[in-house]
Write an enzyme that holds these catalytic residues in place. Structure first.
Site, PDB file in Angstrom:
ATOM      1  CE  LYS B 194      -1.870   2.847   2.932  1.00  0.00           C
ATOM      2  NZ  LYS B 194      -1.802   4.053   2.082  1.00  0.00           N
ATOM      3  CD  GLU B 270      12.418   3.874   9.168  1.00  0.00           C
ATOM      4  OE1 GLU B 270      12.405   4.104   7.956  1.00  0.00           O
ATOM      5  OE2 GLU B 270      12.510   4.758  10.040  1.00  0.00           O
ATOM      6  CB  CYS B 304      12.207   8.698   9.210  1.00  0.00           C
ATOM      7  SG  CYS B 304      13.210   7.685   8.132  1.00  0.00           S
ATOM      8  CD  GLU B 401       9.368  12.554  12.657  1.00  0.00           C
ATOM      9  OE1 GLU B 401       8.273  12.014  12.886  1.00  0.00           O
ATOM     10  OE2 GLU B 401      10.300  11.999  12.038  1.00  0.00           O
TER      11      GLU B 401
END
Lengths: 519, 501
Positions: B194, B270, B304, B401
């Protein structure tokens, strides 16, 4: 001008003219040997000369080593990251596959093996092996080892430098791939001597090495005689590792040469007298077929040939009947004929040697059960041959014949009692103790076990002194599965991840983070 | 009829002309509409304009895909196909991506806003090289034989899991797809992918290459759709043995809880990061400036492992800040197709708004805005590279973040002090250390609570080096042998050779 090969193939799946240089391949160029010396190449099916190849002298080998050394320092080794080495190797494998029909035809013409075998086994597997090692090229890992927090200790698996490789004539291109695969993946440069009997396929592939984009000097191929070019390699001070596949006798010489020069690392893949053991609970029909394959595949010119067949007493007659029938059905003839299973032996020398052993067998009192004669009148063809009623001390039971000759013997069970009768001599009652009989050889390359009983099969396998044990099959080789000998069949392992170890120097790096010096 | 991508490329660089490919769901080697015939619009973040429509799937479509994948796995994939063969197909796929590098790169640039030159010459080729790493590893993960005693033959065997799911984010659509696709296939699994609904185009463009490379139909399937519809369907499907997810920590929690309440499928995550760069006073200052700037602003800050906190040792702080600002000043935010552009737009309106929000928060918290802090232009989602200084540990812009071109700077005294600050986070994805001192470099690497530590650089990853997060940055690894291992089941076999009861 270096010699060239030119041949018009008119029969079989590859038809047309194949032409390529057969000079020494050094620094990506084909060159004359010193004094423009050449060696005649024979077609073993016709005994006729079909080409010349350049002959490498010691000086030529030295030039090749210089080229390889330069390449190692500037355009190979660790200056080229593993994934790039892998990419070039993948390309080479692709090119071999692209030209597979021509290369297989050359192999069959030069070596005498059936075209179907050259194509579907030798050349196909050669590409597969190179492709397999291409995948390892960026995965040559060392270890980071926990010591204490005051030190960082790790190992690097570095390429050795210039490696020497000497390969035999029985599977010319396939053996080429076993050697160049791991050597290139780990970043070494190569000086390789193919057999003077069968250099053609390697030289044909050299053109592909250039096409794939390998820098000059990374792979160098120097056809020549063992005593000249081979010796030049095993004694060269600039070669730190030699890998040899061939006879045990020559292997010993190579090791002596290494010891008396620069202690170069040595791996040897030598001869065998491998047992095929058929237990009474084996699938007899399958055992018959595999055992026949074990002896006669590649005309018996296989280091791991199952040349001693041991059959448990109670099924001996049934086995021998089926085995004889099967062997009789093996077609001997022109390698380019689609029905051919067995072509000629590779040379006059080999032919004479095998026929000599057959004579010995007769003289020693073994029963010549099948074959024993030349096949036809032209070419080095020998009939598939079986001896029975043999004893362990016979030459044909102890020495490697390397031809289409098998011996068949009975045994009682795994660990029968040994009965020693001392009447001015010691007799060993045959039929007892298959483990002892199978291991009673200074060779230890392979063995095969036929049994449907899992405990018996595995336990026997674990007790046999052989580098490869096949269960319910023979001669099954895979790029990823290691192969090598116990005892005088050699040391070191080829194929699989294990082969990488042959071509690396291990460096330990130990970084002090905070210890005080002891003084 | 499934939708198609149909676009006329007329930019300064790259592929020129009309380009089309199907954008339906890809199941069993074919493009199909979703069962409920829903679609999603895809936007060009450089302009805000809609450029394509793709099918949107939900659990009905995921179910069909799982059935196809299961059938393919059992009949024409798994260990029925040797490692060498699986590797061969993956090598072919890598070659095909390289063959089509121009179009694939241009589609990525159009959809994500990445600068054209870097995408065309590094990122797409990089993706094919990452595939090659795993292609070469297929069949090379060995079980062990383990010595017990001679009455037992004991060994371990690696077996593929079966059907696995992969949920990919929008920041590196092609690159991160490959991170999951390659090891999953190398291990012999069938896969349901996906992609992000924001950036599905390159994944869909790849589908015909799966066929061309020779993967049996059903081995690779793509279900485009939202996280809530398609993603959730994957994480809770009883026929999927593992899901590998890259995305936000918040979404990662949902993936894990969905896996636990369905079939306890294996989960690798992750997730996010707030990775620190530590610049010591003996660092090569000029290099440290370049690496740390690239470390946060590359990909418009949407990484990331972005080095979003920079701690600079007191003695060189002023000099560092001056150089850093001067260096960033030279960069240009603009049109991805312009070769003078350094950084492109944020991927979407929502992302841009989020980043601008954080900039506001930073100002309100009392951090000093040293540069940037605003939207560039009013077309497309561009944000000027933003630097905050005097950032305190407890400020939100130091803890949370942001996922945009916003970096927080602070001073530190010494090793103990900076370690405490660097490790004072629930994240643990990456870290970077700038120093010439070998002892300090290794000791700091040892002490930093991060899955990847760089010394004297940032950002550079290798397909052979495992990548994964400590703490709440994730579970498990992508890349390296570790990743391959995670796509297998491990079986222990004990054979009794003769022991009797």
């Amino acid at each position: 001008m270096p010699p060239t090969f030119k041949h018009n193939f008119t029969a079989g799946p590859f038809q047309g003219t194949s032409t390529f240089s057969t000079g020494l391949f050094i620094n990506n160029e084909f060159q004359d040997g010193e004094g423009q010396k050449t060696i005649d190449v024979f077609n073993p099916s016709t005994e006729k000369v079909i080409a010349q190849i350049a002959e490498a002298s010691a000086a030529d080998v030295d030039r090749a080593v210089q080229a390889a050394q330069k390449a190692f320092e500037t355009s190979w080794g660790l200056t080229v990251p593993g994934n790039e080495r892998g990419k070039l190797m993948m390309k080479l494998a692709d090119l071999i596959e692209r030209d597979i029909d021509e290369i297989a035809a050359i192999e069959s013409l030069d070596n005498g093996k059936a075209f179907s075998v050259s194509k579907n086994f030798d050349v196909t597997q050669a590409a597969a092996v190179i492709r397999y090692y291409a995948g390892w090229a960026d995965k040559v890992h060392g270890n980071v080892i926990e010591v204490n927090e005051q030190q960082l200790a790790y190992t690097r698996h570095e390429p050795i430098g210039v490696v020497g490789q000497i390969i035999p004539w029985n599977f010319p291109l396939y053996m080429f791939s076993w050697k160049v695969g791991p050597a290139l993946a780990t970043g070494n440069t190569i000086v390789l001597k193919p057999s003077e009997f069968t250099s053609l396929s390697a030289l044909r592939v050299c053109a592909l090495i250039v096409e794939a984009g390998f820098p000059p000097g990374v792979v160098n191929v120097v056809p020549g005689y063992g005593k000249i070019a081979g010796k030049a390699i095993s004694t060269h001070m600039g070669i730190e590792k030699v890998a040899f596949t061939g006879s045990t006798v020559v292997g010993q010489e190579i090791m002596r040469d290494a010891a008396s020069t620069n202690l170069k690392k040595v791996t040897l893949e030598l001869g065998g007298k491998s047992p095929s053991i058929v237990f009474d609970d084996a699938d007899i029909e399958q055992a018959v077929r595999w055992a026949a394959y074990g002896v006669f595949f590649n005309h018996g010119q296989t280091c791991c040939a199952g040349s001693r067949i041991f059959v448990q007493e109670s099924i001996y007659d049934k086995f021998l009947e089926g085995f004889t029938k099967r062997v009789k059905s093996l077609q001997v003839g022109d390698p380019f004929h689609p029905e051919t299973f067995q072509g000629p032996q590779v040379s006059q020398l080999q032919y004479d040697r095998v026929m000599g052993y057959i004579e010995h067998g007769k003289k020693e009192g073994a029963t010549l059960h099948l074959g024993g004669e030349r096949h036809g009148t032209e070419g080095y063809f020998i009939q598939p041959t079986i001896f029975t009623d043999v004893t362990a001390d016979m030459k044909i039971c102890r020495e490697e014949i390397f031809g289409p000759v098998g011996v068949v013997k009975t045994f009682k069970d795994e660990h029968g009692r040994q009965i020693w009768i001392v009447i001015f001599a010691i007799f060993f009652i045959s039929g007892a103790d298959i483990i002892h009989q199978a291991n009673d050889t200074f060779y230890g390359l392979a063995a095969a076990i036929f049994s449907s009983n899992i405990s018996r099969a595995l336990k026997t396998a674990h007790e046999l002194k052989a580098g490869t044990v096949w269960i319910n099959c023979v001669n099954q080789l895979h790029a990823s599965v290691p192969f090598g000998g116990f005892k005088q069949s050699g040391f070191g392992r080829e194929l699989g991840e294990y082969a990488l170890d042959n071509y690396t120097n291990i460096k330990t790096v130990n970084v002090n983070l905070s210890r005080d010096s002891p003084i | 009829m499934p939708p198609t991508f149909d676009f006329d490329f007329k930019f300064q660089q790259g592929f020129q002309g009309r380009y089309t490919f199907p954008t339906g769901l890809f199941i069993n080697g074919e493009f199909v509409d979703s069962v409920d015939k829903e679609t999603i619009d895809v936007v060009n973040p450089a302009t805000g304009a809609v450029i394509a429509t793709v099918s949107a799937g939900n659990e009905k479509d995921v179910d069909i895909a799982v059935q196809a994948a299961t059938k393919a796995y059992k009949s024409s994939w798994g260990l029925k196909v040797s490692g060498l063969e699986r590797g061969k197909l993956l090598f072919k796929l890598a070659d095909l991506i390289e063959r089509d590098v121009e179009e694939i790169s241009c589609i990525e640039v159009l959809n994500v806003g990445k600068p054209y030159l870097a995408t065309r010459h590094r990122e797409t080729i990089g993706a094919s090289n990452y595939i090659r790493y795993f292609a070469g590893l297929a069949g090379k993960l060995h079980g062990k034989t383990v010595e017990i005693d001679e009455s037992i033959m004991a060994y371990t065997r690696y077996e593929p899991l079966g059907v696995v799911g992969a949920i990919i984010p929008w920041n590196f659509p092609l690159f991160l797809l490959v991170w999951k696709l390659a090891p999953a296939l190398a291990a012999g699994n069938a896969i349901i992918i996906k992609p992000s609904e924001i950036t599905p185009l390159t994944t869909l463009r790849l589908c015909k290459l799966f066929n061309e490379a020779g993967f049996p139909p059903g081995v690779v399937n793509v279900i485009t759709g939202t996280g809530q519809a398609a993603g959730a369907a994957i994480t809770k499907h009883m026929g999927i043995a593992k899901v590998s997810f890259t995305g936000s920590t918040a979404a990662g929690r949902h993936v894990m809880s969905s896996a636990s309440s369905s079939n306890l499928k294996s989960v690798s995550l992750e997730l996010g990061g707030k990775s620190p760069s530590l610049v010591f006073d003996d660092a090569d200052l000029e290099q440290a400036v370049r690496w740390t700037a690239a470390g946060i602003f590359t990909n418009a800050g949407q990484m990331c492992y972005g080095g979003s906190r920079i701690y600079v040792q007191e003695g060189i702080y002023d000099k560092f800040l001056e150089s850093f600002l001067a260096f960033v000043q030279k960069s240009k935010v603009g049109d991805p197709w312009d070769s003078s552009t350094t950084y492109g737009p944020q991927v979407s309106q929502a992302q841009m708004d989020r980043v601008l929000d954080y900039i506001d928060i930073g100002k309100k918290e009392g951090a000093v805005l040293a540069r940037g802090g605003f939207r560039v232009g009013d077309l497309g989602y561009y944000i000027e590279p933003t630097v905050f200084t005097e950032v305190k540990q407890d400020m939100r812009i130091m803890k949370e973040e942001i996922f945009g071109p916003v970096v927080a700077l602070a001073k530190f005294k010494n090793e103990e002090d900076v370690l405490e600050m660097a490790n004072g986070t629930m994240y643990g994805l990456a870290a970077a250390v700038f120093t010439k001192d070998v002892t300090r470099a290794i000791k700091m690497s040892n002490e930093l609570e991060a899955g990847t530590v760089w010394v004297n650089m940032t950002l550079r990853l290798q397909p052979s080096m495992p990548f994964g997060g400590y703490k709440e940055s994730g579970i498990g690894h992508d890349l390296g042998e570790e990743a391959l291992r995670s796509y297998y089941n491990l079986k222990s076999v004990h054979i009794n050779l003769g022991g009797r009861l």
